[in-house]
Scaffold this active site. Structure first.
Site, PDB file in Angstrom:
ATOM      1  N   HIS A 115     -21.559  13.923  -6.725  1.00 25.80           N
ATOM      2  CA  HIS A 115     -22.344  13.918  -5.493  1.00 25.80           C
ATOM      3  C   HIS A 115     -23.039  15.266  -5.377  1.00 25.80           C
ATOM      4  O   HIS A 115     -22.381  16.301  -5.487  1.00 25.80           O
ATOM      5  CB  HIS A 115     -21.422  13.690  -4.296  1.00 25.80           C
ATOM      6  N   THR A 140       0.828  -1.195   0.000  1.00 31.71           N
ATOM      7  CA  THR A 140       0.000   0.000   0.000  1.00 31.71           C
ATOM      8  C   THR A 140       0.866   1.249   0.000  1.00 31.71           C
ATOM      9  O   THR A 140       1.911   1.280   0.644  1.00 31.71           O
ATOM     10  CB  THR A 140      -0.951  -0.011   1.218  1.00 31.71           C
ATOM     11  N   ALA A 184     -24.459   4.620  -0.023  1.00 34.64           N
ATOM     12  CA  ALA A 184     -24.268   3.561   0.978  1.00 34.64           C
ATOM     13  C   ALA A 184     -24.101   2.183   0.364  1.00 34.64           C
ATOM     14  O   ALA A 184     -23.949   1.201   1.092  1.00 34.64           O
ATOM     15  CB  ALA A 184     -25.397   3.540   1.997  1.00 34.64           C
ATOM     16  N   ARG A 241     -24.356   4.991  -8.948  1.00 34.19           N
ATOM     17  CA  ARG A 241     -24.288   4.243  -7.685  1.00 34.19           C
ATOM     18  C   ARG A 241     -25.260   4.843  -6.689  1.00 34.19           C
ATOM     19  O   ARG A 241     -25.357   6.050  -6.536  1.00 34.19           O
ATOM     20  CB  ARG A 241     -22.866   4.329  -7.117  1.00 34.19           C
ATOM     21  N   GLN A 301     -19.592   9.753 -10.894  1.00 32.87           N
ATOM     22  CA  GLN A 301     -20.707  10.252 -10.093  1.00 32.87           C
ATOM     23  C   GLN A 301     -20.405  11.622  -9.515  1.00 32.87           C
ATOM     24  O   GLN A 301     -19.360  11.829  -8.894  1.00 32.87           O
ATOM     25  CB  GLN A 301     -21.025   9.303  -8.954  1.00 32.87           C
TER      26      GLN A 301
END
Lengths: 121, 661
Positions: B292, B87, B451, B448, B290
């Site tokens: 938001h 990572t 949640a 999407r 997306q």
């Protein structure tokens, strides 16, 4: 201040800090101002730690190809750091410990190198 | 010992070796691989740049330690696999920590619920571009996943009787859309992602996964179309590491940073997508980005949809709750793309708020302050810090902001990465898996629901671990790998480290971000998109003229940012080219010149008597995009949507219909 020590063969060698070889030299020198035979200054705690780390590295890198020459090169290169530059030495020491843990890990297999001739760039 | 001294003296004097370097017949970019120490007599220090490469061998390697990566890593360790997790950030700093809303699961704590209704909502939310078998898998596993998290110790908000508190969220309904708003989003106040990530991290420490933190994954090691591992750069000491394994899981997150204004962290740079692109594999549905609806105006920080779930409303300059006009039933809790478009239309028609009339207001001060303090403490503080607003008195200025990437690496419902040919259909790429935002299973399709992403992370992270446990056994011998595998990655690294052109990394990045923001925003037009594609191509070519300043190899953040920029560029060109080609409006991709959805049948009219269009003539299909990294040219192919669920009797597939809220 140079320290001059007598080796067991009687030759005079300049004692260098953080040497790779843990040479056993006859600890002692003649002080010019008094007739007492002083013992040589021992390795400092940090020097001992570094030497111990080096020994652990050599032991860990024995069975995995490619590590020993690199370990020697790294320590050799860093031996030129001044003894007073404690921050730098401690930083390298901590990094070395993490690298040693990784070397000891059973999943680390070998060390190779990609090298590029400088002239080509 | 004496020999060592001699050798050191020799090297100290830097004597050039007597033997000349053998004439290089390969191209000047080629690097020479050797086991360290051998062949050293041919090449001495003064003549070459050396990159030490440490080789590791594991049963499985996970790239990325966010929600999906951690779940996959400790799922694999639990199954007995020797796992490495590579990572570039410390696990608790991954972007999952910023998620606010919650996890959807049909637990039925607030009212009676059924996972099949959740299935219907997700399929409808995806505008029928989601693969229904993957959606079936996810929604059926959802209650089990949430209960598992609760057993790990995740501190969910509770109802009066001690059950997990579930709030209303966008796009969720009861009885297949006919029973009103559903309350199925399990949450931890408004910091669900933070709790989730810390819970998973704490749990992962019980297992013996090896974490390689602050290692930047450069590329996949591919041989004969099979993935045999990952090559990564250790940022701490500048060494290269090759992780050989039979199974590689990519969980590197999204690429919000291709846009100028986004809710994503600076580290969301689409590294996994780029690694897969450079390996010659396609990425799926990248044009679906997306927006938001409620990102803070100016700062871009996220105000969760949970605010609207708790009763917050969106108002325009006239003080009107304008969502009632656009979505009469769901109002403010319509699907995110519907709300984003509504806000953008209101602003365009002149009813925006503020001195420049360029944003909307999210009003929360009509809610009881005690509810705001218990359920929404985080956003109260965020609004105060970034907008200077006290949510109990004034509304928050908000604007649609880039938030999530529905597209990514195409996988099947089990988490295996796939490619597609028209003759053979879907074909699994052996040894490669993907989960989380980086993958496209595709559960989110064209849009999407809120949640669903946190649910996606844990369900598919676990699915990858299960699939690997089914296919392989721990301790299997690895297939041989070419000794100089990963050479191109190191050559690229070397080139960027010594790059000496004219444009800085930051300049090229800002050009790319502004182009994407201006040309591929909420509403897209053919002409503007085409112009954007050409501009983006020009920006891509300027990558050859890049200039870096730090020539070191230890903690070279200039180099890492440049590598991230290369990754972002690959994502950006695919996004804008796919958007330009898709001539319809579906989900988050809305075209002003093609306002309708184009399916194989016209679902607005009665179906009897209609002729089904062939796949070349309609747009209910996934885009598969590949890039030639040298030229930046994008090639697009298409793949049909999977319309059948895993078990037709248990859960019938939903046929397409008109999508209205």
């Amino acid at each position: 201040m140079k320290r001059i020590s007598l080796s067991n063969t009687g030759k005079v060698t300049i004692f260098s800090k953080l040497t790779l070889t843990v040479k056993v030299v006859f600890p002692g020198h003649l002080c010019c101002c008094c007739p007492v035979f002083h013992t040589m200054a021992r390795h400092s705690k940090l020097q001992k730690q570094v030497l111990s780390l080096f020994r652990q590295f050599l032991r860990a890198g024995q069975d995995k190809p490619g590590f020993l020459p690199r370990i020697r090169d790294e320590f050799r290169e860093n031996s030129s750091i001044k003894k007073t530059d404690v921050m730098h030495i401690e930083y390298l020491y901590r990094r070395g410990q993490r690298q040693l843990d990784q070397l000891k890990d059973v999943n680390t297999k070998q060390l190779g190198t990609f090298s590029k001739p400088k002239a080509e760039r | 010992m004496a020999a060592v001294c001699t050798a050191s003296r020799v090297l100290a004097k830097k004597v050039l070796s007597a033997k000349a370097i053998p004439a290089v017949s390969q191209s000047s970019r080629k690097l020479h691989f050797s086991v360290y120490g051998k062949n050293n007599s041919k090449v001495s220090d003064g003549m070459s740049t050396q990159y030490p490469v440490v080789d590791h061998e594991f049963d499985a390697v996970v790239v990325g330690a966010g929600g999906a990566g951690l779940r996959a890593a400790f799922g694999l360790s639990e199954a007995g696999f020797n796992t490495a997790c590579v990572t570039k950030l410390f696990p608790t700093r991954s972007h999952t920590v910023a998620a606010q809303g919650g996890i959807n699961a049909a637990l039925g704590n607030m009212e009676g619920d059924d996972w099949r209704w959740h299935f219907y909502d997700t399929v409808k939310g995806s505008d029928w571009l989601g693969d229904q078998d993957a959606i079936h898998y996810m929604t059926e596993q959802a209650p089990h996943a949430v209960v598992e998290l609760e057993n790990f110790g995740m501190p969910f908000s509770r109802t009066e009787d001690g059950k997990i508190y579930q709030r209303a969220f966008g796009g969720q309904s009861l009885k297949f859309g006919k029973g009103g708003q559903a309350h199925r989003c399990c949450c931890v106040a408004d910091r669900t992602g933070h709790s989730l990530l810390h819970t998973l991290y704490g749990r992962s420490l019980r297992y013996d996964t090896s974490y390689f933190v602050e290692y930047f994954a450069l590329d996949l090691l591919m041989e004969d179309g099979e993935c045999k591992g990952v090559i990564a750069l250790c940022m701490e000491d500048g060494s290269i590491h090759r992780f050989r394994s039979k199974n590689t899981v990519i969980a590197t997150g999204g690429y919000g940073r291709t846009y100028f204004s986004c809710t994503s962290a600076h580290t969301s740079t689409g590294d996994g997508n780029a690694m897969v692109t450079r390996a010659g594999l396609p990425c799926q549905d990248l044009e679906f980005v997306q927006f938001h609806p409620t990102g803070i105006y100016g700062a871009g920080c996220l105000i969760t949809e949970g605010c609207r779930g708790e009763g917050g409303i969106l108002i325009n300059s006239e003080g009107e709750r304008f969502m009632e006009r656009y979505a009469p039933n769901a109002k403010d809790l319509a699907s995110r793309d519907v709300v984003s478009r509504s806000i953008t239309i209101e602003i365009r028609e002149g009813r925006g708020c503020g001195p420049e009339k360029d944003h909307a207001y999210l009003q929360l001060h009509h809610l009881p302050p005690q509810q705001l303090a218990t359920r929404l403490p985080g956003i109260s503080e965020t609004a105060m810090i970034f907008a200077g607003v006290d949510v109990t008195k004034e509304p928050i200025p908000v604007l649609p902001t880039v938030h999530y990437n529905m597209g990514g690496i195409p996988t099947n419902y089990r988490g295996q990465v796939i490619t597609h040919t028209t003759e053979e259909g879907d074909k699994v790429v052996p040894g490669l898996f993907a989960c989380g935002e980086a993958a496209c299973a595709s559960v989110h399709g064209a849009n999407r629901l809120g949640a669903n992403s946190l649910l996606d992370l844990v369900v598919f992270g676990r699915a990858c671990a299960h699939t690997i446990a089914d296919i392989c056994t721990p301790g299997e011998k690895l297939s041989p790998l070419k000794p100089n595998a990963g050479e191109e990655s190191v050559a690229n690294l070397d080139k960027l480290r010594f790059a000496d052109g004219n444009m800085r990394t930051s300049e090229i990045r800002v050009n790319m971000q502004k182009t994407m923001q201006n040309h591929a925003a909420v509403f897209r037009t053919g002409k503007v998109l085409k112009e954007g594609c050409d501009k983006m191509d020009a920006v891509y070519q300027t990558l050859d003229d890049i200039k870096t300043f730090d020539r070191g190899i230890v903690w070279n953040t200039d180099l890492v940012e440049t590598l991230e920029l290369q990754n972002l560029m690959l994502n950006a060109v695919q996004t804008i080219n796919s958007a330009e080609q898709r001539q319809e409006s579906r989900g988050a991709h809305s075209r002003e010149d093609f306002k309708d959805r184009m399916d194989e049948l016209d679902y607005a009219k009665p179906l009897a008597g209609q002729v089904r269009k062939p796949i070349e003539e309609h747009w209910r299909k996934h885009t598969l995009s590949t890039v030639d990294p040298k030229t930046g040219k994008v090639t697009l192919k298409y793949r049909p949507v999977i319309d059948n669920s895993l078990d037709a009797e248990d859960c019938a597939a939903i046929p397409p219909a008109i999508r209205s809220y």
